[in-house]
Scaffold this active site. Structure first.
Site, PDB file in Angstrom:
ATOM      1  N   GLU A  96       0.823  -1.205   0.000  1.00 27.63           N
ATOM      2  CA  GLU A  96       0.000   0.000   0.000  1.00 27.63           C
ATOM      3  C   GLU A  96       0.858   1.256   0.000  1.00 27.63           C
ATOM      4  OE1 GLU A  96      -3.179  -0.173   2.805  1.00 27.63           O
ATOM      5  OE2 GLU A  96      -3.690  -2.210   2.175  1.00 27.63           O
ATOM      6  N   CYS A 121       3.292   8.513   0.910  1.00 31.57           N
ATOM      7  CA  CYS A 121       3.733   7.659   2.014  1.00 31.57           C
ATOM      8  C   CYS A 121       4.061   6.281   1.440  1.00 31.57           C
ATOM      9  CB  CYS A 121       2.635   7.567   3.073  1.00 31.57           C
ATOM     10  SG  CYS A 121       3.096   6.525   4.467  1.00 31.57           S
ATOM     11  N   CYS A 128       4.932  -6.404   8.600  1.00 28.81           N
ATOM     12  CA  CYS A 128       5.943  -5.826   9.492  1.00 28.81           C
ATOM     13  C   CYS A 128       6.239  -6.805  10.610  1.00 28.81           C
ATOM     14  CB  CYS A 128       5.450  -4.507  10.073  1.00 28.81           C
ATOM     15  SG  CYS A 128       6.721  -3.611  11.005  1.00 28.81           S
ATOM     16  N   CYS A 132       4.236  -3.517  17.032  1.00 31.51           N
ATOM     17  CA  CYS A 132       3.728  -2.439  17.879  1.00 31.51           C
ATOM     18  C   CYS A 132       2.240  -2.701  18.119  1.00 31.51           C
ATOM     19  CB  CYS A 132       3.929  -1.091  17.186  1.00 31.51           C
ATOM     20  SG  CYS A 132       5.665  -0.742  16.836  1.00 31.51           S
ATOM     21  N   CYS A 135      -0.695  -0.792  16.153  1.00 29.68           N
ATOM     22  CA  CYS A 135      -0.604  -0.672  14.686  1.00 29.68           C
ATOM     23  C   CYS A 135      -1.223  -1.875  13.987  1.00 29.68           C
ATOM     24  CB  CYS A 135       0.857  -0.521  14.271  1.00 29.68           C
ATOM     25  SG  CYS A 135       1.076  -0.368  12.483  1.00 29.68           S
ATOM     26  N   GLY A 179       5.724  -1.599   7.174  1.00 33.25           N
ATOM     27  CA  GLY A 179       7.058  -2.164   7.354  1.00 33.25           C
ATOM     28  C   GLY A 179       8.004  -1.255   8.100  1.00 33.25           C
ATOM     29  N   SER A 209      10.960   7.070   8.876  1.00 34.60           N
ATOM     30  CA  SER A 209      10.611   6.852  10.272  1.00 34.60           C
ATOM     31  C   SER A 209      11.006   5.441  10.681  1.00 34.60           C
ATOM     32  CB  SER A 209       9.098   7.039  10.437  1.00 34.60           C
ATOM     33  OG  SER A 209       8.720   6.757  11.761  1.00 34.60           O
ATOM     34  N   LEU A 233       8.678   7.275  18.949  1.00 34.11           N
ATOM     35  CA  LEU A 233       8.977   7.170  20.379  1.00 34.11           C
ATOM     36  C   LEU A 233       7.766   6.587  21.118  1.00 34.11           C
ATOM     37  CD1 LEU A 233      10.998   7.776  22.684  1.00 34.11           C
ATOM     38  CD2 LEU A 233       9.925  10.045  22.879  1.00 34.11           C
ATOM     39  N   ASN A 234       6.672   7.293  21.056  1.00 33.14           N
ATOM     40  CA  ASN A 234       5.365   6.781  21.510  1.00 33.14           C
ATOM     41  C   ASN A 234       5.185   6.522  22.996  1.00 33.14           C
ATOM     42  OD1 ASN A 234       4.486   6.820  18.856  1.00 33.14           O
ATOM     43  ND2 ASN A 234       5.189   4.745  18.462  1.00 33.14           N
ATOM     44  N   CYS A 351      -2.074   6.711   9.492  1.00 32.10           N
ATOM     45  CA  CYS A 351      -0.957   6.043  10.166  1.00 32.10           C
ATOM     46  C   CYS A 351      -1.451   4.812  10.917  1.00 32.10           C
ATOM     47  CB  CYS A 351      -0.317   6.951  11.201  1.00 32.10           C
ATOM     48  SG  CYS A 351       0.412   8.426  10.553  1.00 32.10           S
TER      49      CYS A 351
END
Ligand code: SAH
Length: 369
Positions: A96, A121, A128, A132, A135, A179, A209, A233-234, A351
């Site tokens: 995508e 993007c 991936c 996380c 996500c 990814g 990123s 970072l999150n 995102c």
């Protein structure tokens, strides 16, 4: 009859094309012509490289070479002008890529008219491995790395579909799709070089990123041609970060910040810290204060993203005023902070939402987690 092997020309750099053409007994300028056709003229077949003599095109075909970029299998149009492309790759996998124009919204609500700049993007892997917890792409597990040609091909496919004139239009690239680019480092960097040197997009308009693959951050700092750096970072402390990003067990916040403090920033360049706000989990003023402390001394800016929700994602999206208060804490402490407007939420293009259209497969964890 078995089909001959297919070798993609897209993804080869000038030097590699030179050795190919010379192995076929051709003069060096043929490589230049192929480069021009692939990356500037955006030809979609070998046959269309009209600058090459017919005999050479046929020879390349007989040798199993092919040219062209991925075909959009589907195209999802958001009311905010964002377009999510599902691109079909040679092995039937899909990837995508998202087009995000900035400009005047059309009255019909079907996109953006007269866009003044636009951001693409780009994905770096199919699926991936990083897992996380907030996500959606993580739910797929990792299927495979994209080749350099497939990374560049995404950009070409979108530029072509949107009829972009690369010399006139202002295009930004963010390597923030599906990814983890730094787990496909060589192909990612090769793609960046092709995009800068052959497609003609300035490196200053590109950002990559990473979830924090620390050894690759050191490598990345040594690259002569490189995008800007953003770090997901999150979280404001290790306990929290490990909970939502298991990769933090391998490289914790201190290791990450060490790498960033050593990162050779260019004139006026800043590192971007991305921070997904999860309601009631990492969005308090106490968290903001901890992040301010972490980034102290680093030329940084903070991009705040309120969670984009998705099926199976066990977190909530904070209210706007809570996001605003979080942002204000940074600004009051002299750290530039921006709230990222979600783009294309209605088409699952925002995102952390990529790959909603695909079936879910077993999550294969990488050995390092
Ligand atoms: N793997 C890389 C590239 C993907 S970037 C990385 O982790 O940085 C994707 C960005 O979107 C990251 O900053 C990530 O923190 C953010 N993101 C992921 N899921 C999200 C979600 N559900 N809502 C909002 N942002 C999300």
């Amino acid at each position: 009859m078995t089909k001959p092997p297919q070798f993609e020309l897209l993804g080869l750099n000038l030097q590699e094309l030179m050795s190919l053409t010379s192995s076929l007994g051709q003069p060096g300028y043929r490589a230049r012509q192929i480069c021009q056709a692939l990356y500037k003229d955006r030809i979609s077949t070998l046959e269309a490289i009209s600058t090459l003599p017919r005999g050479l095109r046929q020879r390349l075909e007989v040798e199993g070479y092919r040219a062209g970029f991925p075909i959009p299998a589907r195209r999802f149009q958001s009311i905010d002008g964002t377009v999510r492309y599902l691109l079909k790759l040679g092995d039937e996998e899909t990837v995508e890529t998202v087009w995000m124009p900035e400009g005047d919204y059309s009255e019909e609500g079907d996109g953006v008219e007269n866009w003044k700049r636009s951001t693409i993007c780009v994905s770096s892997q199919v699926g991936c491995a990083v897992n996380c917890q907030f996500c959606l792409t993580a739910k797929l597990g990792i299927k495979r790395n994209l080749t350099a040609g497939e990374i560049v091909g995404q950009v070409l496919a979108v530029l072509e579909d949107q009829a972009v004139a690369i010399d006139k239009d202002r295009i930004n690239l963010v390597f923030m799709g599906m990814g983890e680019p730094f787990l496909n480092y060589e192909n990612f960097i090769k793609a960046v070089r092709l995009l800068v040197e052959e497609v003609g997009i300035p490196q200053s308009r590109m950002t990559v990123s990473t979830a924090g693959i620390v050894p690759r951050i050191y490598d990345f700092g040594k690259e002569e041609i490189r995008p800007r750096l953003a770090i997901s970072l999150n979280a404001s402390n290790d306990d929290l970060r490990t909970e939502i990003m298991p990769i933090n067990k391998k490289w914790d916040i201190e290791a990450l910040l060490d790498a960033i403090r050593e990162f050779p920033l260019r004139n006026r360049e800043r590192v971007t810290f991305e921070y997904v706000l999860l309601a009631g989990l990492n969005d308090s003023l106490q968290n903001a204060a901890e992040v301010v402390k972490l980034v102290r001394g680093i030329p940084a800016k903070v991009n705040l993203i309120a969670l984009n929700p998705g099926p199976g994602i066990p977190y909530g999206t904070p209210e706007d005023d809570r996001v605003k208060a979080f942002q204000d804490h940074f600004i009051a402490n002299g750290v530039p902070a921006f709230v990222r407007r979600p783009r294309g939420r209605d088409i699952f293009a925002a995102c952390g939402q990529l790959k909603q259209t695909q079936e879910l497969v077993t999550v294969e964890h990488f050995p390092f987690i």
